[in-house]
Design a protein around this motif. Sequence first.
Motif, mmCIF file in Angstrom:
data_model
loop_
_atom_site.group_PDB
_atom_site.id
_atom_site.type_symbol
_atom_site.label_atom_id
_atom_site.label_comp_id
_atom_site.label_asym_id
_atom_site.label_seq_id
_atom_site.Cartn_x
_atom_site.Cartn_y
_atom_site.Cartn_z
ATOM 1 N N TRP A 166 -1.573 4.856 -15.218
ATOM 2 C CA TRP A 166 -0.720 5.664 -14.345
ATOM 3 C C TRP A 166 -1.544 6.823 -13.813
ATOM 4 N N VAL A 167 -1.418 7.092 -12.520
ATOM 5 C CA VAL A 167 -2.146 8.163 -11.863
ATOM 6 C C VAL A 167 -1.141 9.032 -11.112
ATOM 7 N N ASP A 168 -1.310 10.343 -11.170
ATOM 8 C CA ASP A 168 -0.488 11.245 -10.369
ATOM 9 C C ASP A 168 -1.091 11.308 -8.973
ATOM 10 N N ALA A 169 -0.490 10.593 -8.044
ATOM 11 C CA ALA A 169 -0.972 10.569 -6.661
ATOM 12 C C ALA A 169 -0.313 11.711 -5.896
ATOM 13 N N SER B 230 0.842 -1.195 0.000
ATOM 14 C CA SER B 230 0.000 0.000 0.000
ATOM 15 C C SER B 230 0.872 1.239 0.000
ATOM 16 N N PHE B 231 0.365 2.281 -0.651
ATOM 17 C CA PHE B 231 1.090 3.541 -0.798
ATOM 18 C C PHE B 231 0.233 4.675 -0.247
ATOM 19 N N TYR B 232 0.820 5.516 0.603
ATOM 20 C CA TYR B 232 0.147 6.709 1.103
ATOM 21 C C TYR B 232 1.082 7.886 0.855
ATOM 22 N N ILE B 233 0.626 8.855 0.085
ATOM 23 C CA ILE B 233 1.475 9.977 -0.295
ATOM 24 C C ILE B 233 1.455 11.033 0.807
ATOM 25 N N LEU B 234 2.634 11.341 1.336
ATOM 26 C CA LEU B 234 2.777 12.351 2.383
ATOM 27 C C LEU B 234 2.993 13.737 1.802
ATOM 28 N N ASP B 235 3.750 13.818 0.692
ATOM 29 C CA ASP B 235 4.077 15.109 0.096
ATOM 30 C C ASP B 235 4.548 14.906 -1.338
ATOM 31 N N ALA C 30 3.371 -0.266 -10.025
ATOM 32 C CA ALA C 30 4.684 0.371 -10.140
ATOM 33 C C ALA C 30 4.537 1.772 -9.568
ATOM 34 N N PHE C 31 5.657 2.424 -9.329
ATOM 35 C CA PHE C 31 5.626 3.808 -8.865
ATOM 36 C C PHE C 31 6.922 4.493 -9.269
ATOM 37 N N ARG C 32 6.857 5.827 -9.355
ATOM 38 C CA ARG C 32 8.055 6.605 -9.674
ATOM 39 C C ARG C 32 7.785 8.077 -9.405
ATOM 40 N N ASN C 33 8.857 8.813 -9.249
ATOM 41 C CA ASN C 33 8.750 10.265 -9.136
ATOM 42 C C ASN C 33 9.248 10.851 -10.446
#
Length: 164
Positions: free
Chosen positions: A94-97, A78-83, A112-115
């Motif tokens: 692909w979604v910009d979270a 699971s992913f939770y975006i802090l900032d 997958a994930f990336r900045n």
Amino acid sequence: MSYPYPEQKYWGEDGEVSAVFRPATTPPDIGESGTGKDAIHYLATTGTTRGEFGLYRVEMRPRAGGPKTHYHKRISESFYILDGTVRVFDGVQWVDARKGDFLHVPQGGLHAFRNDSDAPADMLLLFTPGAPREEYFEQVSKLAHASEEERAAFFDKHDSYFVE
């Protein structure tokens, strides 16, 4: 659908002193905060949680990239975006979270994930049940010179199956 409570794990009658506190000032376990590099904080490891889960804070530098599409057979993630903004792949798109967004990927779910942004990003990663992800985080960057067999064995050991 209703789910029952998990199996009882504590059998004492009075409780115990077993909480683990980690101050916010604790330096990351990998990398350095605030240096423009990636950093990983081991907030709650499998050892700390008695195998129930693993929780990690991941600080990503601008344009840090990330792992390609993969899945896990034994753990959910699971992913939770802090900032910042983290691009997450939910198996379809692909979604910009952004700050406050959450993505749960059950066992077998492609993700997958990336900045990709020009700014740093910060997120929490939760693995359930717990798995020794620390070894994965510490050694994955050392695979550049590994043979295909060594890479396959490493990823199999760490329940990571890449599809691209």
